[in-house]
Motif scaffolding. Sequence first.
Motif, PDB file in Angstrom:
ATOM      1  N   VAL A  40      -4.525  11.135  -2.994  1.00 37.57           N
ATOM      2  CA  VAL A  40      -4.245   9.883  -2.291  1.00 37.57           C
ATOM      3  C   VAL A  40      -3.810   8.800  -3.277  1.00 37.57           C
ATOM      4  CG1 VAL A  40      -5.259   8.060  -0.862  1.00 37.57           C
ATOM      5  CG2 VAL A  40      -5.811  10.457  -0.409  1.00 37.57           C
ATOM      6  N   ALA A  41      -4.453   8.746  -4.438  1.00 36.66           N
ATOM      7  CA  ALA A  41      -4.036   7.819  -5.490  1.00 36.66           C
ATOM      8  C   ALA A  41      -2.955   8.467  -6.339  1.00 36.66           C
ATOM      9  CB  ALA A  41      -5.219   7.434  -6.366  1.00 36.66           C
ATOM     10  N   MET A  42      -1.986   7.670  -6.765  1.00 37.83           N
ATOM     11  CA  MET A  42      -0.913   8.166  -7.613  1.00 37.83           C
ATOM     12  C   MET A  42      -1.482   8.687  -8.930  1.00 37.83           C
ATOM     13  SD  MET A  42       2.395   8.508  -7.992  1.00 37.83           S
ATOM     14  CE  MET A  42       3.498   8.888  -9.361  1.00 37.83           C
ATOM     15  N   PRO A  43      -1.261   9.959  -9.295  1.00 37.96           N
ATOM     16  CA  PRO A  43      -1.801  10.485 -10.561  1.00 37.96           C
ATOM     17  C   PRO A  43      -1.076   9.881 -11.762  1.00 37.96           C
ATOM     18  CG  PRO A  43      -1.176  12.251  -9.039  1.00 37.96           C
ATOM     19  CD  PRO A  43      -0.573  10.993  -8.514  1.00 37.96           C
ATOM     20  N   VAL A  44      -1.707  10.016 -12.914  1.00 45.30           N
ATOM     21  CA  VAL A  44      -1.079   9.614 -14.173  1.00 45.30           C
ATOM     22  C   VAL A  44      -0.380  10.836 -14.774  1.00 45.30           C
ATOM     23  CG1 VAL A  44      -1.427   8.646 -16.463  1.00 45.30           C
ATOM     24  CG2 VAL A  44      -2.896   7.930 -14.573  1.00 45.30           C
ATOM     25  N   PHE A  45       0.918  10.700 -15.026  1.00 42.37           N
ATOM     26  CA  PHE A  45       1.674  11.771 -15.671  1.00 42.37           C
ATOM     27  C   PHE A  45       1.772  11.447 -17.156  1.00 42.37           C
ATOM     28  CE2 PHE A  45       2.638  12.363 -11.293  1.00 42.37           C
ATOM     29  CZ  PHE A  45       2.880  13.717 -11.144  1.00 42.37           C
ATOM     30  N   GLN A  46       0.727  11.845 -17.906  1.00 46.84           N
ATOM     31  CA  GLN A  46       0.656  11.527 -19.321  1.00 46.84           C
ATOM     32  C   GLN A  46       1.424  12.578 -20.116  1.00 46.84           C
ATOM     33  OE1 GLN A  46      -1.093   8.542 -20.165  1.00 46.84           O
ATOM     34  NE2 GLN A  46       0.240   8.819 -21.928  1.00 46.84           N
ATOM     35  N   ASN A  70       5.555   8.199 -12.630  1.00 38.46           N
ATOM     36  CA  ASN A  70       4.831   6.929 -12.546  1.00 38.46           C
ATOM     37  C   ASN A  70       5.785   5.737 -12.531  1.00 38.46           C
ATOM     38  OD1 ASN A  70       2.601   8.707 -14.374  1.00 38.46           O
ATOM     39  ND2 ASN A  70       1.777   7.498 -12.678  1.00 38.46           N
ATOM     40  N   HIS A  71       6.800   5.767 -13.396  1.00 40.78           N
ATOM     41  CA  HIS A  71       7.775   4.671 -13.424  1.00 40.78           C
ATOM     42  C   HIS A  71       8.553   4.585 -12.112  1.00 40.78           C
ATOM     43  CE1 HIS A  71       7.212   5.349 -17.816  1.00 40.78           C
ATOM     44  NE2 HIS A  71       7.397   4.041 -17.879  1.00 40.78           N
ATOM     45  N   LEU A  72       8.982   5.723 -11.603  1.00 41.82           N
ATOM     46  CA  LEU A  72       9.836   5.717 -10.414  1.00 41.82           C
ATOM     47  C   LEU A  72       9.073   5.262  -9.171  1.00 41.82           C
ATOM     48  CD1 LEU A  72      11.857   9.017 -10.995  1.00 41.82           C
ATOM     49  CD2 LEU A  72      12.546   6.656 -11.509  1.00 41.82           C
ATOM     50  N   ALA A  73       7.834   5.702  -9.009  1.00 43.79           N
ATOM     51  CA  ALA A  73       7.043   5.275  -7.865  1.00 43.79           C
ATOM     52  C   ALA A  73       6.782   3.774  -7.918  1.00 43.79           C
ATOM     53  CB  ALA A  73       5.722   6.044  -7.830  1.00 43.79           C
ATOM     54  N   LEU A  74       6.477   3.284  -9.097  1.00 49.19           N
ATOM     55  CA  LEU A  74       6.212   1.859  -9.274  1.00 49.19           C
ATOM     56  C   LEU A  74       7.463   1.027  -9.018  1.00 49.19           C
ATOM     57  CD1 LEU A  74       4.222  -0.311 -10.096  1.00 49.19           C
ATOM     58  CD2 LEU A  74       4.665   0.261 -12.501  1.00 49.19           C
ATOM     59  N   ALA A  75       8.603   1.475  -9.531  1.00 50.78           N
ATOM     60  CA  ALA A  75       9.856   0.744  -9.313  1.00 50.78           C
ATOM     61  C   ALA A  75      10.202   0.680  -7.832  1.00 50.78           C
ATOM     62  CB  ALA A  75      10.988   1.397 -10.097  1.00 50.78           C
ATOM     63  N   ILE A  98       0.820  -1.204   0.000  1.00 55.83           N
ATOM     64  CA  ILE A  98       0.000   0.000   0.000  1.00 55.83           C
ATOM     65  C   ILE A  98       0.862   1.265   0.000  1.00 55.83           C
ATOM     66  CG2 ILE A  98      -1.790   1.306   1.232  1.00 55.83           C
ATOM     67  CD1 ILE A  98      -2.714  -1.399   0.094  1.00 55.83           C
ATOM     68  N   HIS A  99       1.907   1.304   0.806  1.00 64.00           N
ATOM     69  CA  HIS A  99       2.586   2.571   1.091  1.00 64.00           C
ATOM     70  C   HIS A  99       3.952   2.754   0.422  1.00 64.00           C
ATOM     71  CE1 HIS A  99      -0.429   3.881   3.952  1.00 64.00           C
ATOM     72  NE2 HIS A  99      -0.421   2.670   4.482  1.00 64.00           N
ATOM     73  N   ALA A 100       4.642   1.687   0.074  1.00 60.65           N
ATOM     74  CA  ALA A 100       5.968   1.841  -0.539  1.00 60.65           C
ATOM     75  C   ALA A 100       5.848   2.523  -1.896  1.00 60.65           C
ATOM     76  CB  ALA A 100       6.647   0.478  -0.690  1.00 60.65           C
ATOM     77  N   GLY A 101       6.769   3.450  -2.174  1.00 59.45           N
ATOM     78  CA  GLY A 101       6.791   4.122  -3.462  1.00 59.45           C
ATOM     79  C   GLY A 101       5.808   5.260  -3.612  1.00 59.45           C
ATOM     80  N   GLU A 102       4.957   5.472  -2.625  1.00 57.06           N
ATOM     81  CA  GLU A 102       4.006   6.577  -2.728  1.00 57.06           C
ATOM     82  C   GLU A 102       4.752   7.902  -2.560  1.00 57.06           C
ATOM     83  OE1 GLU A 102       0.755   5.973  -3.543  1.00 57.06           O
ATOM     84  OE2 GLU A 102       1.537   3.921  -3.705  1.00 57.06           O
ATOM     85  N   PRO A 103       4.476   8.898  -3.411  1.00 58.72           N
ATOM     86  CA  PRO A 103       5.223  10.164  -3.344  1.00 58.72           C
ATOM     87  C   PRO A 103       4.946  10.911  -2.039  1.00 58.72           C
ATOM     88  CG  PRO A 103       3.353  10.355  -4.825  1.00 58.72           C
ATOM     89  CD  PRO A 103       3.468   8.909  -4.472  1.00 58.72           C
ATOM     90  N   GLN A 104       5.997  11.480  -1.481  1.00 59.27           N
ATOM     91  CA  GLN A 104       5.878  12.309  -0.279  1.00 59.27           C
ATOM     92  C   GLN A 104       6.598  13.633  -0.527  1.00 59.27           C
ATOM     93  OE1 GLN A 104       4.057  11.624   2.328  1.00 59.27           O
ATOM     94  NE2 GLN A 104       3.505   9.551   1.670  1.00 59.27           N
ATOM     95  N   PRO A 105       5.928  14.783  -0.432  1.00 56.67           N
ATOM     96  CA  PRO A 105       4.479  14.905  -0.181  1.00 56.67           C
ATOM     97  C   PRO A 105       3.680  14.448  -1.389  1.00 56.67           C
ATOM     98  CG  PRO A 105       5.407  17.036  -0.713  1.00 56.67           C
ATOM     99  CD  PRO A 105       6.574  16.095  -0.625  1.00 56.67           C
ATOM    100  N   ARG A 106       2.416  14.127  -1.169  1.00 55.84           N
ATOM    101  CA  ARG A 106       1.559  13.665  -2.258  1.00 55.84           C
ATOM    102  C   ARG A 106       1.351  14.780  -3.280  1.00 55.84           C
ATOM    103  NH1 ARG A 106      -0.721   8.828  -0.797  1.00 55.84           N
ATOM    104  NH2 ARG A 106      -0.672   8.315   1.420  1.00 55.84           N
ATOM    105  N   PHE A 107       1.331  14.394  -4.567  1.00 56.66           N
ATOM    106  CA  PHE A 107       1.128  15.374  -5.639  1.00 56.66           C
ATOM    107  C   PHE A 107      -0.259  15.998  -5.501  1.00 56.66           C
ATOM    108  CE2 PHE A 107       4.178  12.395  -7.710  1.00 56.66           C
ATOM    109  CZ  PHE A 107       5.201  13.309  -7.914  1.00 56.66           C
ATOM    110  N   GLY A 108      -0.298  17.287  -5.193  1.00 56.25           N
ATOM    111  CA  GLY A 108      -1.564  17.980  -5.065  1.00 56.25           C
ATOM    112  C   GLY A 108      -2.470  17.406  -3.999  1.00 56.25           C
TER     113      GLY A 108
END
Length: 384
Positions: free
Chosen positions: A26-32, A57-62, A13-23
Amino acid sequence: MSEPDDRLETRLIHAGEPQPRFGGAVAMPVFQSSTFAIDGDAGYHDLRYIRLNNTPNHLALAEKLAAIEGADAALVTSSGMAAVSTTLLSLLGAGGHLLAQRELYGGTHGFITRDLPRLGITHTFIDAGDPSTWAAALQPSTRVLYVEAISNPLVRIGDLAAAATFARQHGLVSIIDATFATPVNLRPLTLGFDLVLHSATKYLNGHTDIVAGAVVGRAALIETIKHLLDHLGGSLDPHACFLLHRGLKTLALRVRHQSASALALARWLERHPAVAAVHYPGLETHPDHTRARAWFSGFGGVLSFELRGGVEAADRLIARTRLMTHAPSLGGPETLLTRPATASHAGLTPDERQRTGVTEGLLRLCVGLEATEDLIADLERGLE
């Protein structure tokens, strides 16, 4: 933010989640966005660009993937085969020699036997369950040992601990495809493997809606593989990253249900008079049950079986089931039923299938998230 001593469910649930959260999302946004502004003096492989697999998106997932495997680093790819092919190409090179277990996923088998030889890379297939035979297969140019945690479709388990030790003793890079096991049921790095591969299309995503791959392990190896991936272009789309990121959060819940359901189905099939053989490592009758109990937390959601009526009976069962979809792949919420000879191993010749034990009538059952009792009833209807 996840801590190293957090349990798997928490890290998912918590690993890789951006801190601070983007905007504050709570859910990781899509950077299209394909392109990002340059920040300082970045080398080519560090420029922010989708093809270089380093968007937010790639870095948080990795980071999440590395955390759940207990690894230094991770890399996501556009498919499971992109993970397999890029990893092997980056570590072997012209003149290299590969040791690989005999029973492999059909796509991997085809890549090793048909594509690598054209690049001057040779291979020897080994019996993953008999370490005493491996040394005889070594060559001066051997660089990699490749195994699968659970083979497809006969769900065999080789001597995984011995494989990692053998590779270390002989200076080889040890690679394991742990797609069937998942980090919920097996942590290969604790056995000593250098790299873990996943077809993230399957359990890691878990929703039958993307194709993706993952490579996890030692940072130096991941960097080498990334540099080749950057040139080959096997990057994962940011929206697919988002879907995989979302799917990972329920991995533990899904895999534990699928493992328990598969064991119940295997026990039921084993008792049915129309069934000639059941292959599932959770059964005490399975030849690798002792290994599975020693290393695995669960036995997985895939089993295979053979009917006494052969191919005709297998096709009849596929046609009669109501809840089981006749389709390839695995790991999603739907239960899938296939004949590997016409699906995952269709690319092999009949002789190659025979050598790996894939009979024409063999059925592979990939258990989904339906009620176990309903799946048993579906099989019962189909076998009437």
